[in-house]
Scaffold this active site. Sequence first.
Site, short mmCIF file in Angstrom:
data_model
loop_
_atom_site.label_atom_id
_atom_site.label_comp_id
_atom_site.label_asym_id
_atom_site.label_seq_id
_atom_site.Cartn_x
_atom_site.Cartn_y
_atom_site.Cartn_z
N THR A 1 8.64 -15.26 11.76
CA THR A 1 7.66 -14.13 12.32
C THR A 1 6.91 -14.52 13.44
OG1 THR A 1 7.30 -13.33 10.02
CG2 THR A 1 5.94 -12.49 11.75
N ARG A 29 12.34 -3.41 1.25
CA ARG A 29 11.17 -4.05 1.44
C ARG A 29 10.51 -4.25 2.71
NH1 ARG A 29 8.77 -8.96 3.84
NH2 ARG A 29 7.02 -9.90 2.39
N GLY A 31 7.26 -5.80 4.74
CA GLY A 31 6.06 -6.97 4.70
C GLY A 31 4.76 -6.28 5.56
N ASP A 32 4.05 -7.41 5.80
CA ASP A 32 2.54 -6.93 6.39
C ASP A 32 2.68 -6.86 7.92
OD1 ASP A 32 3.23 -9.84 6.96
OD2 ASP A 32 1.06 -9.89 7.24
N THR A 52 0.47 -14.39 9.53
CA THR A 52 1.83 -14.86 9.25
C THR A 52 1.61 -15.59 7.90
OG1 THR A 52 3.59 -16.18 9.97
CG2 THR A 52 1.68 -17.22 10.26
N GLY A 53 2.83 -15.39 7.28
CA GLY A 53 2.96 -15.73 5.87
C GLY A 53 3.58 -14.95 4.93
N GLY A 55 3.97 -12.01 3.31
CA GLY A 55 3.16 -10.51 3.59
C GLY A 55 2.68 -9.76 2.40
#
Lengths: 140, 179
Positions: A1, A29, A31-32, A52-53, A55
């Site tokens: 990301t 799905r 993510g954030d 980042t990571g 999410g």
Amino acid sequence: TIGMIAFDQYGHVAAGTSTNGLTHKVPGRVGDSPIVGAGAYADSLAGAAAATGDGDIMMRFLPSYLAVELMRTGMDPSAACKMAISRIKRHYADFFGAIICANLTGHYGAACNKVDGFLQFHYMVSNGESDAPLLKSVDC
Amino acid sequence: KASLPLVINTWNFKNATEAAWAVLQSGGSALDAVETGCNRCQEEQCDGSVGYGGNPDESGETTLDAMIMNGNTMEVGAVGDLRRIKNAIGVARAVMEHTQHTMLVGESASVFAENMGFIAEDLTTIKSLDIFTQWLKGNCQPNYRKNVLPNPSKSCPPYKPQVKLEQKKQLPADIRSHD
């Protein structure tokens, strides 16, 4: 990301993210990264942040929004980033994540949560102080 | 020490930073800089976590999420679960500039993108196919399922819900797989 923040010379700010998400995620799905305040947030009256990571965990805490709101109160970017990470850590001690923050004066910082295999977070900075982008890092 | 203009981005994606910085140096807007920087990563498939051909889902498909936000106007455009379109950040900007919405998702986002002139194409690559194939060979491990039958820690989909709910330990961090 990738999460990115850009300020022009007048202090106008924008933020963005782009990702293909987690490997082997359940189809459908999200993510954030595309969630405002989670993956990134920007306000030309306060600053901007991008996360980042993992999410699935991070989006529950809107860390980018929190960091920007903390900078709005005058907190410096590094402290704002750390606070956003620590809020998540209270509930998920082993979550994988990091965040970058920058305020209106061009000060910036980053923070991350230490887990196995993730002891240091790298990010890139470009401003008028050097001819080329600088690789920066922060200990988690 | 601080100075503006400024570009800052997550991870060691130097070319993306350079691309965004070049936009600012040529008088472009912060919004243009962010779009250009993120698009550079999409094209270069930065560390496999950005753009086409990376991090396939359980069905082997690569899907994309992206968002762009204008900190002056507070306008936002975002896409989630975007399929078959490489330039996710471009579509996010199109959502911002050509709709009054904030986020579009899934197949409908792809149709919107095509209508806005983005080209639809398969996002699968040899690498993403290999990642998917290896995962299938390894009994679909790891995965993000819980409280389903058959046991998701040993078996592949399809699954059905398990009546008795149990806590699943969080998967260990894989720093190559991230949002």
